[in-house]
Write a protein that holds these residues in place. Sequence first.
Motif, short mmCIF file in Angstrom:
data_model
loop_
_atom_site.label_atom_id
_atom_site.label_comp_id
_atom_site.label_asym_id
_atom_site.label_seq_id
_atom_site.Cartn_x
_atom_site.Cartn_y
_atom_site.Cartn_z
N HIS A 1 -19.86 28.12 -8.42
CA HIS A 1 -19.58 27.61 -10.27
C HIS A 1 -17.77 27.08 -10.67
O HIS A 1 -18.03 26.04 -10.98
N VAL A 2 -17.08 28.72 -9.77
CA VAL A 2 -16.10 28.70 -9.96
C VAL A 2 -14.95 27.18 -8.80
O VAL A 2 -13.92 26.81 -9.83
N TYR B 1 -16.64 24.14 -8.38
CA TYR B 1 -17.53 22.90 -9.55
C TYR B 1 -16.48 22.70 -10.25
O TYR B 1 -15.78 21.63 -10.49
N TYR B 2 -16.20 23.29 -10.65
CA TYR B 2 -15.71 23.43 -12.37
C TYR B 2 -14.11 23.39 -12.44
O TYR B 2 -13.32 22.84 -13.40
N PHE B 3 -13.40 24.73 -11.61
CA PHE B 3 -12.48 24.53 -11.79
C PHE B 3 -10.76 24.07 -10.22
O PHE B 3 -10.04 23.61 -10.60
N LEU B 4 -12.04 23.89 -8.74
CA LEU B 4 -11.34 23.65 -7.95
C LEU B 4 -12.14 23.01 -7.31
O LEU B 4 -12.53 23.22 -5.95
N ASP C 1 -11.79 21.90 -3.33
CA ASP C 1 -11.96 22.73 -2.18
C ASP C 1 -13.37 23.11 -2.43
O ASP C 1 -14.20 24.14 -2.90
#
Length: 219
Positions: A35-36, A38-41, A44
């Motif tokens: 989820h990190v 998906y939402y922030f990077l 990557d």
Amino acid sequence: VEPCDHPGMRKFLPPDLTSYDLFKTFALVTMVVDHVGYYFLPEDLWLRAIGRVSAPVWFFLIGYANSRDLGEKMWGGLILLVAANLVVGLPVFPLNILATMIFIRLVIDLAMQRAIRSYETLLGVSLIAVFLVIPAMNFWEYGTAGLLFAMYGAMRRHPEALGHLPRNSDTLFIALVTVFYLGFQSAVFGFDRVQALCIAMGLLPVIGWMAAFRPQTYP
């Protein structure tokens, strides 16, 4: 007085860990990494690659569990996440993974009743689930791919029900499901060969964990 000795805390902080707790913790940590990404990077893909080992655990445990309860929390979580998507302007469909879990709980027992009648019916039900993956993905995450891992969970919970099937049918089943899942996810996300290989290496111990999974308590 120690916190865990307080009567009001006991139901929230049980003194023992279970094999379910450990498996869910692993799935939760890898889900957070996903989820990190998906939402922030979102650029990557490595974070998304790590997250590919999370969902199969949740689906497996649904099939492994004896309960098929669809409580208010699950329905409430589904509605809350759909509402959140509307508020922030994200698409509603496909519905989030809670919808996938609800679908699996609704159909897993019926699917298994049909599937374990014979080796041919197991193959037939599996192929139907595979063919429906892409159409179903328009409505909920992972389409019907999650059902396949849940079927393996049901097989591991009730191995005696497979006695009339060829030996190691469940092992061959999960091997084919894992290969399909790896190819399916690689196509969806566009993983390169190195990333796909790393996902495969991550899935192997997870599938081994599933095969050896038993309800246990650790004081």
